[in-house]
Structure formats: C-alpha cells, structure tokens
Design a protein around this motif. Structure first.
Motif, PDB file in Angstrom:
ATOM      1  N   PHE A 133      92.112 -15.107  -9.304  1.00 43.84           N
ATOM      2  CA  PHE A 133      92.152 -16.533  -8.974  1.00 43.84           C
ATOM      3  C   PHE A 133      90.734 -17.108  -8.917  1.00 43.84           C
ATOM      4  O   PHE A 133      90.483 -18.203  -9.428  1.00 43.84           O
ATOM      5  CB  PHE A 133      92.863 -16.728  -7.643  1.00 43.84           C
ATOM      6  N   ILE A 134      89.825 -16.368  -8.281  1.00 44.10           N
ATOM      7  CA  ILE A 134      88.432 -16.828  -8.195  1.00 44.10           C
ATOM      8  C   ILE A 134      87.833 -16.970  -9.583  1.00 44.10           C
ATOM      9  O   ILE A 134      87.152 -17.958  -9.893  1.00 44.10           O
ATOM     10  CB  ILE A 134      87.599 -15.854  -7.342  1.00 44.10           C
ATOM     11  N   ARG A 135      88.082 -15.987 -10.459  1.00 42.40           N
ATOM     12  CA  ARG A 135      87.575 -16.092 -11.831  1.00 42.40           C
ATOM     13  C   ARG A 135      88.134 -17.336 -12.519  1.00 42.40           C
ATOM     14  O   ARG A 135      87.436 -18.030 -13.253  1.00 42.40           O
ATOM     15  CB  ARG A 135      87.965 -14.846 -12.624  1.00 42.40           C
ATOM     16  N   GLY A 136      89.415 -17.604 -12.275  1.00 39.55           N
ATOM     17  CA  GLY A 136      90.050 -18.735 -12.936  1.00 39.55           C
ATOM     18  C   GLY A 136      89.456 -20.068 -12.551  1.00 39.55           C
ATOM     19  O   GLY A 136      89.380 -20.980 -13.376  1.00 39.55           O
ATOM     20  N   ILE A 137      89.040 -20.216 -11.296  1.00 38.91           N
ATOM     21  CA  ILE A 137      88.534 -21.519 -10.855  1.00 38.91           C
ATOM     22  C   ILE A 137      87.011 -21.624 -10.905  1.00 38.91           C
ATOM     23  O   ILE A 137      86.467 -22.707 -10.681  1.00 38.91           O
ATOM     24  CB  ILE A 137      89.023 -21.841  -9.434  1.00 38.91           C
ATOM     25  N   THR A 138      86.323 -20.508 -11.201  1.00 36.59           N
ATOM     26  CA  THR A 138      84.856 -20.555 -11.215  1.00 36.59           C
ATOM     27  C   THR A 138      84.243 -20.269 -12.583  1.00 36.59           C
ATOM     28  O   THR A 138      83.142 -20.736 -12.871  1.00 36.59           O
ATOM     29  CB  THR A 138      84.256 -19.549 -10.208  1.00 36.59           C
ATOM     30  N   SER A 139      84.906 -19.486 -13.438  1.00 38.92           N
ATOM     31  CA  SER A 139      84.308 -19.122 -14.720  1.00 38.92           C
ATOM     32  C   SER A 139      84.453 -20.257 -15.721  1.00 38.92           C
ATOM     33  O   SER A 139      85.354 -21.098 -15.591  1.00 38.92           O
ATOM     34  CB  SER A 139      84.958 -17.851 -15.280  1.00 38.92           C
ATOM     35  N   LYS A 140      83.610 -20.267 -16.701  1.00 36.95           N
ATOM     36  CA  LYS A 140      83.609 -21.322 -17.707  1.00 36.95           C
ATOM     37  C   LYS A 140      84.115 -20.763 -19.038  1.00 36.95           C
ATOM     38  O   LYS A 140      83.418 -20.019 -19.720  1.00 36.95           O
ATOM     39  CB  LYS A 140      82.200 -21.892 -17.878  1.00 36.95           C
ATOM     40  N   GLY A 141      85.349 -21.091 -19.368  1.00 33.46           N
ATOM     41  CA  GLY A 141      85.894 -20.695 -20.662  1.00 33.46           C
ATOM     42  C   GLY A 141      86.280 -19.240 -20.769  1.00 33.46           C
ATOM     43  O   GLY A 141      86.361 -18.704 -21.865  1.00 33.46           O
ATOM     44  N   LYS A 142      86.512 -18.564 -19.669  1.00 31.98           N
ATOM     45  CA  LYS A 142      86.890 -17.159 -19.711  1.00 31.98           C
ATOM     46  C   LYS A 142      88.329 -16.991 -19.217  1.00 31.98           C
ATOM     47  O   LYS A 142      88.981 -17.951 -18.812  1.00 31.98           O
ATOM     48  CB  LYS A 142      85.933 -16.331 -18.846  1.00 31.98           C
ATOM     49  N   THR A 143      88.824 -15.759 -19.232  1.00 28.41           N
ATOM     50  CA  THR A 143      90.174 -15.497 -18.735  1.00 28.41           C
ATOM     51  C   THR A 143      90.089 -14.863 -17.349  1.00 28.41           C
ATOM     52  O   THR A 143      89.026 -14.809 -16.744  1.00 28.41           O
ATOM     53  CB  THR A 143      90.944 -14.582 -19.702  1.00 28.41           C
ATOM     54  N   LEU A 144      91.213 -14.348 -16.880  1.00 27.01           N
ATOM     55  CA  LEU A 144      91.282 -13.882 -15.499  1.00 27.01           C
ATOM     56  C   LEU A 144      90.832 -12.440 -15.308  1.00 27.01           C
ATOM     57  O   LEU A 144      90.758 -11.965 -14.190  1.00 27.01           O
ATOM     58  CB  LEU A 144      92.721 -14.026 -14.982  1.00 27.01           C
ATOM     59  N   GLY A 145      90.540 -11.722 -16.397  1.00 28.00           N
ATOM     60  CA  GLY A 145      90.139 -10.328 -16.293  1.00 28.00           C
ATOM     61  C   GLY A 145      91.270  -9.404 -16.702  1.00 28.00           C
ATOM     62  O   GLY A 145      92.329  -9.837 -17.174  1.00 28.00           O
ATOM     63  N   ASN A 146      91.063  -8.110 -16.513  1.00 25.70           N
ATOM     64  CA  ASN A 146      92.049  -7.101 -16.872  1.00 25.70           C
ATOM     65  C   ASN A 146      92.632  -6.513 -15.590  1.00 25.70           C
ATOM     66  O   ASN A 146      91.909  -5.942 -14.764  1.00 25.70           O
ATOM     67  CB  ASN A 146      91.400  -6.000 -17.715  1.00 25.70           C
ATOM     68  N   PHE A 147      93.946  -6.637 -15.405  1.00 27.60           N
ATOM     69  CA  PHE A 147      94.575  -6.196 -14.161  1.00 27.60           C
ATOM     70  C   PHE A 147      94.334  -4.722 -13.902  1.00 27.60           C
ATOM     71  O   PHE A 147      93.991  -4.329 -12.778  1.00 27.60           O
ATOM     72  CB  PHE A 147      96.080  -6.471 -14.201  1.00 27.60           C
ATOM     73  N   PHE A 148      94.531  -3.864 -14.899  1.00 26.50           N
ATOM     74  CA  PHE A 148      94.447  -2.425 -14.681  1.00 26.50           C
ATOM     75  C   PHE A 148      93.027  -2.004 -14.309  1.00 26.50           C
ATOM     76  O   PHE A 148      92.829  -1.150 -13.443  1.00 26.50           O
ATOM     77  CB  PHE A 148      94.923  -1.674 -15.928  1.00 26.50           C
ATOM     78  N   GLU A 149      92.043  -2.612 -14.930  1.00 30.29           N
ATOM     79  CA  GLU A 149      90.653  -2.315 -14.584  1.00 30.29           C
ATOM     80  C   GLU A 149      90.352  -2.759 -13.153  1.00 30.29           C
ATOM     81  O   GLU A 149      89.749  -2.021 -12.369  1.00 30.29           O
ATOM     82  CB  GLU A 149      89.709  -3.002 -15.566  1.00 30.29           C
ATOM     83  N   ASP A 150      90.788  -3.963 -12.807  1.00 29.90           N
ATOM     84  CA  ASP A 150      90.568  -4.461 -11.443  1.00 29.90           C
ATOM     85  C   ASP A 150      91.291  -3.590 -10.417  1.00 29.90           C
ATOM     86  O   ASP A 150      90.744  -3.288  -9.350  1.00 29.90           O
ATOM     87  CB  ASP A 150      91.078  -5.906 -11.329  1.00 29.90           C
ATOM     88  N   PHE A 151      92.514  -3.189 -10.731  1.00 26.61           N
ATOM     89  CA  PHE A 151      93.335  -2.396  -9.819  1.00 26.61           C
ATOM     90  C   PHE A 151      92.680  -1.048  -9.538  1.00 26.61           C
ATOM     91  O   PHE A 151      92.628  -0.592  -8.383  1.00 26.61           O
ATOM     92  CB  PHE A 151      94.721  -2.201 -10.444  1.00 26.61           C
ATOM     93  N   VAL A 152      92.158  -0.412 -10.569  1.00 29.34           N
ATOM     94  CA  VAL A 152      91.487   0.883 -10.403  1.00 29.34           C
ATOM     95  C   VAL A 152      90.201   0.710  -9.592  1.00 29.34           C
ATOM     96  O   VAL A 152      89.914   1.489  -8.673  1.00 29.34           O
ATOM     97  CB  VAL A 152      91.193   1.523 -11.776  1.00 29.34           C
ATOM     98  N   LYS A 153      89.427  -0.320  -9.913  1.00 37.08           N
ATOM     99  CA  LYS A 153      88.177  -0.551  -9.186  1.00 37.08           C
ATOM    100  C   LYS A 153      88.417  -0.837  -7.709  1.00 37.08           C
ATOM    101  O   LYS A 153      87.651  -0.390  -6.847  1.00 37.08           O
ATOM    102  CB  LYS A 153      87.412  -1.714  -9.823  1.00 37.08           C
ATOM    103  N   ALA A 154      89.479  -1.578  -7.411  1.00 35.24           N
ATOM    104  CA  ALA A 154      89.778  -1.881  -6.013  1.00 35.24           C
ATOM    105  C   ALA A 154      90.026  -0.612  -5.215  1.00 35.24           C
ATOM    106  O   ALA A 154      89.634  -0.505  -4.043  1.00 35.24           O
ATOM    107  CB  ALA A 154      90.992  -2.808  -5.929  1.00 35.24           C
TER     108      ALA A 154
END
Length: 559
Positions: free
Chosen positions: A152-173
C-alpha cells in the motif's frame, strides 16, 4: 508511580520507532544494504525451494490473489493437523482431536491474525499443533499484514511503479524481520523464567498431599511471536495473566513493547518511502494522541472504586482490582489493556470482563476505530485510509480536487475506501443484533442486562477488528459462535485488504501531480487535528448508540 511507569514505557517505544522503522524501510526498499550479506543467501535458498525465479513486480490483483492463495494453502494444512492431532507425534499429554466447528473457528482465527480462542490452549492443543499450526500461522499472518502495508505504501508513494512482488516481500518479512527479533525475544523470555520445553505436564504434590498436573510446553517461542506479530493467542487459557506466560513486571513491559513496536515503527517507514519524514510523524502523532486519550480513560476508570463494593463498606482504596494480577497492579494492567486493543493483539494480562463499565469502553472503542496503531501493517493502512478521506473532505470544502502525496483522490478510490469503512461496523452490529434476539446467542451470556449486551458486542467487535481478546464470561464454544465469529473474522480481514490494495493499485498508475501553493498540506499539525477529528466523528456516528446501550448504561446503573 503508576503514571511514571506508563510514561517510561511510552518513552521506550518512541526511542524504538526510528531505528526499527528505518530497518523495515531497508528490508522492503529493494535497495542494496548491509543486511543482504547476512540474509541474502538464506533467501536465495528459500526462493529456490518455492520455485521463485521471476521477481517481477505484480499488479494489485496478482498481489492480492497470491496473498489469498498462500493463506488458503496454510489454512488447509493447519485444519488437517488440528483435526488429526491425537494420532500425530509431539502429543505427550494425549490431547484429542478438535471438534469441526471449533477447528474452523481456530484455523480462521489464526490465519486472519485474530487469534480468538474458543478453547484453552494447554488442554485443547498438542505440542505439534501449538508449533506447526499456531506458531506457524502467527508468523504467516503477521507477515501478511506487513506486506500489505508495504504494498500500500509503495502504491501511494512511488512514481509509476507497481506494488512489488508478494512472494519476495513475504519471505523478507519472515527472514529479515520476524524470525530474528522473535528468536532474540524468546531467549530473553527464557532467561526471565518463561518455560520452553517439549516435556509433558509436571505432576506436583500439593500441601495437602494431593497431586496436581501443571501444564508446560514451548511457551517462550509462542509468546515472542504472539506479541511481535500482534497475534495474541495464548499458550494457556488465561493468556498473559498466567505466570508462565508473563511472570513479572519486566516481562510485562517487554511484551507490551513487542506488540507495540512494529505498528508504531511502520509510521516512520511510511515517511521514509514518502521522502518526507513529517508525513510519518503526523500519522504517528495522530495515533499517539488518540492512544493517550483512551489510556487516560482506562487508567482513571480502573483507579476508581466500584460503587457497588463501596456501598458494602469494603476498602477499595486501591481502585478496581477485580480480575487483575497483583504483580502488575492497575497501571500496567490499564496500559496492557490499551496497547493490546490499540495494536489489535488481543493478549490480556487481566480479564476484560471484569473491567469497570467506563474502562470497557477503551478496548471496545479502540477495536471499533481499528486504526490507532492497529495490527502489524493493517493499522497503518487503515489510518492512511482515513488520511485520504480527510483530504477528500477538506478538498470538497475548499473547492479543490483532493490530492494525497501527489496523487488525485477521485470517486473510484473513495468508493473503495467507503467499502472498507462501512464493512467494519456492518459485520459488528448486524451479528450482534442477531445474537441478541436468538436463543443461540443469548444462551451464552453469563451476565444478564447491560453487561450481557457488552459481552456479545465485544465478541463480534474483537472478531471484526482481528483482535481476538474476549469478555471471558461469554460461553462461546458452540457451533453458533464458532461459525458466526469465523465468518466475521474472514470478512474483517480480507474485504478491507482487497479494497485497500485496489486503492493502491489505482493510485500507483496515476500521474504524479507536483505540489503547488494551493495544495492541501498533509504534513502539518492542522492536518493531524483534522485526521483525529475524522476518525472520532466516524467512530461516534457508527458505534456511539451501541456503546450507550452497553457500557454507558451499566455505568449509570451502578451509580
């Protein structure tokens, strides 16, 4: 001294916010940093095991679908273990299989980060179930909430990008955040005399010569992630009021900081992503002001004597100590109650059913607002939702197209935000009304009258907010309560997640609008005041009548 104890804990939290928030930013910013050398090799092995070869960014739909599929798979695994636990290993105490509707409620509860318990952990679950289902889902549900916030933070702060990769974020968390902190916390808790063992129950001889079975188990490892992940499900039925889960004031403070730290630190992470730290501090400030107001009410209410007991001529100079542990007293009980419902953790070090009527408004109100720090990730997202609503209302008042962080807030976003806002009171008030007019619901009430209304209201509020604490007097282990609260937990978790990911997906595609002299600023004290007002007004409009029917009516009756 009580106020001083509370202030010390709050100061410790403020000192944690910046370093932890910065660390979380480095985890998910996808920029190279020193932690890559430590955790990078571990993550590569995990990516290889799960077959993740493409780390490309996802659309909001793909991100949400990936999240839901992973949650469904984990639910299926956990359900099977709970239904067949009697024949599986690590069951030295011979725990039987869990009943189907209770299994449904339990598995939904822990996957949605609610951890509402209609069972007693020491008698209802084997060690394997505690480890492979409960602890596993405590990690998974916390990671799910965190990555939703990051997307959500990426969606409202990044310029012209997507939300990221769920599996990568999930593993990192898991690898970079939850596991390391939980490991250290487990070792500290063990040092502070919290049990961590796979041995069966201890048979002790009492003073009068009888034998007593004392339950033990892998308590410390569950306690660490229970609080860090804002989960709340206790190893024992009485949760953190049990001396094995929370033996002394030092462990009490540690557990408070564990469940409060990530929700608070994520506000600083938001500021780092927004490239404007004031944005993060404004959100933190709004949350802290609301929190302090609720905490003040809880401390004041529990410090006052119960009029019914005073009329009997009993000494009530210590305030209302009913349901509280002497080793914590009123200050640490009031603080724990406020933090656990603000951070939607749900663990308790005192019985909320015995709170004074005014005191019970605090946990109810915080769960109804569901945005004062909130659970890991979800609380921040909810507060940012209110921030966008504040901008929209302020924009209409001055005749400007509302903008938030350089993105225009338009009808599509407001419809999705409205869904997220309206679903919450609906799934609380509608089931509460049904329960209060049916024998299936009212038969569980242990205290008739206004307190009974509060018991039912609290159960569904806790379920909808994915909190999990309960008014212990409600007899809720029945098919009616297991099924209805299970459905409420599912709706409370996933409708808002999907709606708000859709908001982020919509905003990330919009062209960034540079700030002008006419832009409504969202990084000053005026906006913080408006944000607090919007949260309170919406909360009052939706929930004040039912609060009057329960706690307020009970308070007036006692007096």
């Amino acid at each position: 001294m009580g106020v001083l104890q509370i202030i010390v804990v709050m100061v410790l939290l403020i000192l944690i916010v910046k370093p932890l928030g910065t660390y979380i930013y480095h985890i998910f910013s996808n920029e190279s940093n020193r932690t890559d050398r430590v955790f990078g090799p571990i993550e590569k092995v995990i990516y290889k095991i799960i077959g993740l070869k493409n780390h490309s960014a996802m659309t909001w739909k793909k991100y949400a679908l990936s999240l839901i599929i992973v949650n469904i798979v984990l639910v299926a695994i956990g359900y099977c273990i709970l239904r067949w636990q009697s024949g599986l290993p690590l069951n030295p105490n011979g725990i039987t299989n869990m009943e189907p509707t209770l299994t449904f409620n339990t598995i939904v509860s822990f996957m949605t980060n609610t951890n509402l318990q209609h069972y007693s952990g020491e008698t209802g679950l084997s060690y394997l179930a505690q480890i492979a289902v409960i602890i596993m889902m405590m990690f998974a549900s916390a990671a799910t909430g965190i990555v939703v916030a990051i997307a959500f933070i990426r969606g409202i702060t990044s310029k012209g990008k997507t939300l990221g990769n769920f599996f990568e974020d999930f593993v990192k968390a898991h690898v970079r955040l939850l596991l390391p902190i939980a490991l250290v916390a487990t070792l500290v808790l063990v040092a502070l005399h919290v049990p961590q063992t796979l041995s069966p129950t201890i048979q002790a001889t009492t003073i009068d010569g009888h034998t007593q079975q004392i339950a033990i188990g892998p308590v410390a490892s569950l306690e660490s992630i229970k609080h860090l992940g804002t989960n709340g499900g206790g190893f024992f039925g009485v949760n953190s009021a049990h001396p094995f889960e929370n033996p002394n004031p030092l462990t009490n403070v540690l557990e408070i900081l564990l469940m409060w730290s990530i929700p608070a630190a994520l506000t600083y992470t938001f500021g780092r992503f927004a490239k404007n730290q004031k944005q993060g501090w404004i959100i933190f400030g709004a949350m802290m002001i609301l929190f302090t107001c609720f905490l003040s009410l809880a401390y004041y209410a529990e410090s006052q004597p119960n009029p019914a007991i005073s009329s009997l001529g009993m000494d009530v100079s210590q305030g209302s100590m009913e349901g509280k542990e002497v080793r914590f007293g009123i200050p640490q009980s009031a603080l724990f109650t406020t933090v656990t419902t603000a951070a939607t953790t749900g663990s308790v070090n005192n019985m909320h059913d015995t709170l004074t009527p005014l005191g019970s408004i605090v946990p109810l109100g915080l769960m109804m607002l569901n945005s004062v720090f909130g659970g890991d990730g979800v609380g921040l997202v909810n507060m940012l939702m209110y921030a966008m609503l504040t901008v929209f209302i302020a924009g209409l008042m001055v005749g400007r197209t509302p903008e938030f962080l350089g993105r225009k807030i338009e009808p599509r976003e407001m419809k999705l935000i409205a869904i997220a806002i309206l679903v919450h009171p609906f799934i609380i008030l509608a089931p509460t009304a049904i329960a209060l007019v049916t024998d299936l619901g009212t038969s569980a009430i242990s205290n008739p009258g206004y307190h009974g209304i509060t018991q039912v209201l609290y159960e569904y509020t806790s379920s909808a907010a994915n909190n999990g604490s309960g008014f212990a007097g409600l007899g809720n282990n029945t098919p009616f309560w297991n099924i209805t609260t299970g459905i409420v937990m599912l709706l409370g978790r996933y409708i808002s997640i999907i709606a708000l990911l859709a908001v982020a997906g919509s905003l990330v595609k919009k062209q960034w609008v540079p700030e002008t002299i006419g832009t409504f600023r969202t990084d000053n004290r005026m906006f913080m005041g408006l944000l607090i007002a919007i949260v309170l007004v919406i909360g009052a409009l939706t929930f004040l009548p039912v609060i009057v029917l329960g706690p307020v009516a009970e308070w007036l009756t006692l007096r």
